[in-house]
Design a protein around this motif. Structure first.
Motif, PDB file in Angstrom:
ATOM      1  N   GLU A  30      31.507  49.349  46.620  1.00  0.00           N
ATOM      2  CA  GLU A  30      31.887  49.149  48.289  1.00  0.00           C
ATOM      3  C   GLU A  30      31.246  47.530  48.646  1.00  0.00           C
ATOM      4  OE1 GLU A  30      29.983  52.300  49.970  1.00  0.00           O
ATOM      5  OE2 GLU A  30      31.438  53.821  49.125  1.00  0.00           O
ATOM      6  N   MET A  31      30.282  47.076  47.854  1.00  0.00           N
ATOM      7  CA  MET A  31      29.412  45.906  48.291  1.00  0.00           C
ATOM      8  C   MET A  31      30.357  44.787  47.730  1.00  0.00           C
ATOM      9  SD  MET A  31      25.497  46.837  47.480  1.00  0.00           S
ATOM     10  CE  MET A  31      24.725  45.315  47.504  1.00  0.00           C
ATOM     11  N   GLY A  32      31.328  44.931  46.769  1.00  0.00           N
ATOM     12  CA  GLY A  32      32.323  44.005  46.129  1.00  0.00           C
ATOM     13  C   GLY A  32      31.400  43.578  44.684  1.00  0.00           C
ATOM     14  N   LEU A  33      30.502  44.217  44.280  1.00  0.00           N
ATOM     15  CA  LEU A  33      29.798  43.578  43.146  1.00  0.00           C
ATOM     16  C   LEU A  33      30.884  43.855  41.907  1.00  0.00           C
ATOM     17  CD1 LEU A  33      26.433  44.188  43.652  1.00  0.00           C
ATOM     18  CD2 LEU A  33      27.667  42.333  44.380  1.00  0.00           C
ATOM     19  N   MET A  34      31.431  44.948  41.774  1.00  0.00           N
ATOM     20  CA  MET A  34      32.068  45.323  40.700  1.00  0.00           C
ATOM     21  C   MET A  34      33.738  44.356  40.375  1.00  0.00           C
ATOM     22  SD  MET A  34      30.335  47.776  39.818  1.00  0.00           S
ATOM     23  CE  MET A  34      31.114  48.112  38.335  1.00  0.00           C
ATOM     24  N   ALA A  35      33.678  43.560  41.478  1.00  0.00           N
ATOM     25  CA  ALA A  35      35.107  42.923  41.758  1.00  0.00           C
ATOM     26  C   ALA A  35      34.528  41.356  41.591  1.00  0.00           C
ATOM     27  CB  ALA A  35      35.763  43.109  43.196  1.00  0.00           C
ATOM     28  N   LEU A  36      33.186  41.102  41.209  1.00  0.00           N
ATOM     29  CA  LEU A  36      32.878  39.796  41.347  1.00  0.00           C
ATOM     30  C   LEU A  36      33.396  38.828  40.477  1.00  0.00           C
ATOM     31  CD1 LEU A  36      30.364  38.655  43.185  1.00  0.00           C
ATOM     32  CD2 LEU A  36      28.963  38.822  40.843  1.00  0.00           C
ATOM     33  N   VAL A  86      36.390  39.594  38.697  1.00  0.00           N
ATOM     34  CA  VAL A  86      37.831  39.737  38.636  1.00  0.00           C
ATOM     35  C   VAL A  86      38.513  38.860  39.320  1.00  0.00           C
ATOM     36  CG1 VAL A  86      39.636  41.567  39.134  1.00  0.00           C
ATOM     37  CG2 VAL A  86      37.390  42.213  38.349  1.00  0.00           C
ATOM     38  N   PRO A  87      39.844  38.382  38.852  1.00  0.00           N
ATOM     39  CA  PRO A  87      40.474  37.286  39.543  1.00  0.00           C
ATOM     40  C   PRO A  87      40.953  37.631  40.724  1.00  0.00           C
ATOM     41  CG  PRO A  87      41.136  37.019  37.247  1.00  0.00           C
ATOM     42  CD  PRO A  87      40.077  38.418  37.473  1.00  0.00           C
ATOM     43  N   GLU A  88      41.249  37.045  41.816  1.00  0.00           N
ATOM     44  CA  GLU A  88      41.598  37.093  43.369  1.00  0.00           C
ATOM     45  C   GLU A  88      43.037  38.228  43.134  1.00  0.00           C
ATOM     46  OE1 GLU A  88      41.278  34.003  45.683  1.00  0.00           O
ATOM     47  OE2 GLU A  88      39.011  33.548  45.424  1.00  0.00           O
ATOM     48  N   GLU A  89      43.785  37.467  42.134  1.00  0.00           N
ATOM     49  CA  GLU A  89      45.279  37.991  42.098  1.00  0.00           C
ATOM     50  C   GLU A  89      45.328  39.262  41.631  1.00  0.00           C
ATOM     51  OE1 GLU A  89      44.105  35.391  40.383  1.00  0.00           O
ATOM     52  OE2 GLU A  89      45.132  35.121  38.764  1.00  0.00           O
ATOM     53  N   PHE A  90      44.083  40.102  41.180  1.00  0.00           N
ATOM     54  CA  PHE A  90      44.044  41.450  40.474  1.00  0.00           C
ATOM     55  C   PHE A  90      43.035  41.982  41.651  1.00  0.00           C
ATOM     56  CE2 PHE A  90      45.649  39.007  37.049  1.00  0.00           C
ATOM     57  CZ  PHE A  90      46.792  39.738  36.713  1.00  0.00           C
ATOM     58  N   GLY A  91      42.667  41.807  42.594  1.00  0.00           N
ATOM     59  CA  GLY A  91      42.027  42.469  43.696  1.00  0.00           C
ATOM     60  C   GLY A  91      40.371  41.877  43.543  1.00  0.00           C
ATOM     61  N   GLY A  92      39.939  40.785  42.764  1.00  0.00           N
ATOM     62  CA  GLY A  92      38.808  40.588  42.752  1.00  0.00           C
ATOM     63  C   GLY A  92      38.542  39.376  43.601  1.00  0.00           C
ATOM     64  N   MET A  93      37.246  38.965  43.122  1.00  0.00           N
ATOM     65  CA  MET A  93      36.665  37.757  43.956  1.00  0.00           C
ATOM     66  C   MET A  93      36.547  36.654  43.318  1.00  0.00           C
ATOM     67  SD  MET A  93      33.470  39.908  45.642  1.00  0.00           S
ATOM     68  CE  MET A  93      32.617  38.592  46.650  1.00  0.00           C
ATOM     69  N   GLY A  94      36.904  36.591  41.970  1.00  0.00           N
ATOM     70  CA  GLY A  94      37.043  35.268  41.166  1.00  0.00           C
ATOM     71  C   GLY A  94      35.742  34.440  41.242  1.00  0.00           C
ATOM     72  N   GLY A  95      34.667  35.378  41.166  1.00  0.00           N
ATOM     73  CA  GLY A  95      33.224  34.581  41.296  1.00  0.00           C
ATOM     74  C   GLY A  95      32.867  33.911  39.761  1.00  0.00           C
ATOM     75  N   SER A  96      32.100  33.191  39.705  1.00  0.00           N
ATOM     76  CA  SER A  96      31.592  32.378  38.594  1.00  0.00           C
ATOM     77  C   SER A  96      30.478  33.107  37.880  1.00  0.00           C
ATOM     78  CB  SER A  96      31.280  30.914  39.053  1.00  0.00           C
ATOM     79  OG  SER A  96      30.048  30.828  39.687  1.00  0.00           O
ATOM     80  N   PRO A  97      30.063  32.599  36.658  1.00  0.00           N
ATOM     81  CA  PRO A  97      28.904  33.148  36.177  1.00  0.00           C
ATOM     82  C   PRO A  97      27.599  32.760  36.938  1.00  0.00           C
ATOM     83  CG  PRO A  97      29.976  31.905  34.544  1.00  0.00           C
ATOM     84  CD  PRO A  97      30.924  31.603  35.864  1.00  0.00           C
ATOM     85  N   ALA A 149      46.658  47.140  35.357  1.00  0.00           N
ATOM     86  CA  ALA A 149      46.297  48.537  35.224  1.00  0.00           C
ATOM     87  C   ALA A 149      44.736  48.685  35.324  1.00  0.00           C
ATOM     88  CB  ALA A 149      46.541  49.129  34.112  1.00  0.00           C
ATOM     89  N   MET A 150      43.812  47.671  34.771  1.00  0.00           N
ATOM     90  CA  MET A 150      42.519  47.721  34.424  1.00  0.00           C
ATOM     91  C   MET A 150      41.546  46.897  35.486  1.00  0.00           C
ATOM     92  SD  MET A 150      42.447  49.917  31.755  1.00  0.00           S
ATOM     93  CE  MET A 150      43.589  50.371  30.602  1.00  0.00           C
ATOM     94  N   LEU A 151      42.083  45.797  35.635  1.00  0.00           N
ATOM     95  CA  LEU A 151      41.068  44.977  36.410  1.00  0.00           C
ATOM     96  C   LEU A 151      40.960  45.612  37.826  1.00  0.00           C
ATOM     97  CD1 LEU A 151      42.151  41.477  35.446  1.00  0.00           C
ATOM     98  CD2 LEU A 151      40.090  42.816  34.668  1.00  0.00           C
ATOM     99  N   GLY A 152      41.950  46.312  38.454  1.00  0.00           N
ATOM    100  CA  GLY A 152      41.827  46.998  39.666  1.00  0.00           C
ATOM    101  C   GLY A 152      40.989  48.266  39.743  1.00  0.00           C
ATOM    102  N   ALA A 153      41.076  48.709  38.681  1.00  0.00           N
ATOM    103  CA  ALA A 153      40.061  49.905  38.727  1.00  0.00           C
ATOM    104  C   ALA A 153      38.672  49.428  38.186  1.00  0.00           C
ATOM    105  CB  ALA A 153      40.407  50.812  37.117  1.00  0.00           C
ATOM    106  N   ILE A 154      38.402  48.417  37.593  1.00  0.00           N
ATOM    107  CA  ILE A 154      37.376  47.806  37.529  1.00  0.00           C
ATOM    108  C   ILE A 154      36.506  47.310  38.872  1.00  0.00           C
ATOM    109  CG2 ILE A 154      35.638  45.827  36.635  1.00  0.00           C
ATOM    110  CD1 ILE A 154      37.409  45.976  34.348  1.00  0.00           C
ATOM    111  N   ALA A 155      37.392  46.784  39.626  1.00  0.00           N
ATOM    112  CA  ALA A 155      37.185  46.310  41.033  1.00  0.00           C
ATOM    113  C   ALA A 155      36.724  47.369  41.959  1.00  0.00           C
ATOM    114  CB  ALA A 155      38.280  45.345  41.562  1.00  0.00           C
ATOM    115  N   ASP A 156      37.584  48.327  41.941  1.00  0.00           N
ATOM    116  CA  ASP A 156      36.982  49.481  43.127  1.00  0.00           C
ATOM    117  C   ASP A 156      36.129  50.457  42.520  1.00  0.00           C
ATOM    118  OD1 ASP A 156      38.458  51.260  41.535  1.00  0.00           O
ATOM    119  OD2 ASP A 156      40.388  51.241  42.688  1.00  0.00           O
ATOM    120  N   GLY A 157      35.559  50.329  41.251  1.00  0.00           N
ATOM    121  CA  GLY A 157      34.757  51.204  40.457  1.00  0.00           C
ATOM    122  C   GLY A 157      35.068  52.417  40.029  1.00  0.00           C
ATOM    123  N   SER A 158      36.633  52.466  39.961  1.00  0.00           N
ATOM    124  CA  SER A 158      36.997  53.880  39.676  1.00  0.00           C
ATOM    125  C   SER A 158      37.134  54.241  38.207  1.00  0.00           C
ATOM    126  CB  SER A 158      38.487  54.104  40.406  1.00  0.00           C
ATOM    127  OG  SER A 158      39.268  53.304  39.569  1.00  0.00           O
TER     128      SER A 158
END
Length: 377
Positions: free
Chosen positions: A49-55, A57-68, A109-118
């Motif tokens: 919920e804090m968005g850390l799982m999506a840190l 993950v590229p933005e086009e797949f539901g993530g934040m596209g963060g750097s190392p 299939a996978m990156l969205g599931a990582i981003a939302d923690g499912s």
């Protein structure tokens, strides 16, 4: 190089710090570590919920596209609280590896599931005969009609007993120690023929031994090109190592703060023990080692995405070596300066030391990475 955080990165630092401070007091952490799962599903959902799982993950797949660097910020805070959730395996290694090697269908299939923690992932890449060498792969994947049949054994799979999907390295051609001929597969944790035996590590986190006996997967399970999975595997693990170096800095920082507070408050002969010169020297050694590790962790984060693989590997191995050696030294000083109490299970100091020992042993200890660094010279 600018070492100052941007406004957004400072907000991330503050947010994670508040989560760790509020959630991870020492006694709550001890209770969590003793549960069968070894961490909290509620905490896992909160991190999502804090968005850390999506840190990453590229933005086009539901993530934040963060750097190392954003990963470094999160992991240093996690280190200060000895966070138990298996974050690195899913949100760092798997997210990066699927982004790097996956096809569009796998990413969707996978990156969205990582981003939302499912969905949780674990990397099953090390084998008993190979110690820390990712290229030493005896597990075989044999073509069988439209798919593959996997047979073999994987050792010390971090978070393996709580993962929904395993990313498994297997040999599709070549000899056991060849760096070519390795392929990567996405395997459901409930696949017939897959046996996962979990166990607690020294630091309270969990790993698993994995046995594959006639495990059948379809061709869609292949992650990346056949026979050419090793470069992506090494790159993703380097991201995991950079994250662990940042976590170790958080662990050491907390150990130093705790020890300094003890030296200020514990009295002997009518004055704080921190007034004795020998103990001041030990504390100064801890601070010096911590700052060296902080610089090494920043360098690892800065170089882990380098297009030059040799430059990346040198920075990662140097950082892992420095962190491993300093972690042992700082842990020993902290235990010694706390006297007999430092050896007890009831005091946090020993638990922080155990985490540093486990970080040193994960994906290659100091001796292993010295050899890796020397091979690049």
């Amino acid at each position: 190089m600018d070492f100052n955080y941007s406004e957004e990165q400072q907000m991330l630092t503050d947010t994670i710090g508040r989560f760790v401070e509020k959630t991870y007091d020492f006694e709550s952490r001890r209770k969590l570590a003793k549960t069968e799962l070894g961490f909290s599903r509620e905490h896992w959902s909160t991190l999502a919920e804090m968005g850390l799982m999506a840190l990453v993950v590229p933005e086009e797949f539901g993530g934040m596209g963060g750097s190392p660097v954003e990963t470094l910020i999160v992991m240093e805070a996690f280190g200060r609280g000895l966070v138990l959730e298996p974050y690195v395996g899913t949100a760092v290694v798997a997210a990066n590896l699927i982004t790097e090697a996956g096809n569009v269908a796998q990413k969707e299939a996978m990156l969205g599931a990582i981003a939302d923690g499912s969905r949780r992932f674990a990397l099953a890449a090390l084998e008993p005969q190979g110690r820390f060498d990712l290229w030493d792969v005896a597990t075989r994947a044999t073509s069988d009609g439209a798919g593959y049949v996997l047979d073999g054994r994987k050792a010390v799979v971090l978070g393996g007993d709580s993962a929904d999907t395993l990313i498994i390295s297997a040999r599709t051609s070549g000899r056991t120690t060849d760096r070519v001929g390795i392929s990567l597969f996405l395997v459901d944790a409930k696949a017939p023929g897959l046996t996962i035996e979990g166990f607690p590590n020294l630091d309270g986190q969990r790993s698993a031994e994995v046995t594959l006996s006639n495990v059948r997967v379809g061709s869609e399970a292949l992650l990346g090109a056949r026979d050419a999975g090793y470069p992506s595997l090494e790159w993703a693990v380097d991201h995991g190592i950079a994250a662990l170096c940042a976590e170790a800095v958080g662990v050491m920082s907390k150990l130093l703060d705790t020890t300094a507070e003890y030296l200020r408050t514990r009295k002997q002969f009518g004055k704080p023990i921190g007034s004795f010169q020998a103990l001041q020297h030990a504390a100064a050694d801890m601070l010096t080692a911590l700052e060296q590790c902080r610089s090494a962790a920043v360098m690892a984060a800065a170089k882990v995405d380098s297009a030059d693989a040799a430059e990346r590997r040198a920075a990662i191995s140097a950082a892992k070596t420095i962190v491993g050696q300093a972690g042992r030294a700082i842990g020993k000083h902290a235990v010694q300066l706390h006297g007999g109490m430092g050896m007890t299970d009831e005091l946090a100091v020993g638990h922080y030391f155990k985490r540093l020992l486990c970080i040193d042993m994960t994906w290659g200890d100091s001796d292993h990475h010295i050899e890796q660094y020397a091979a690049l010279l």
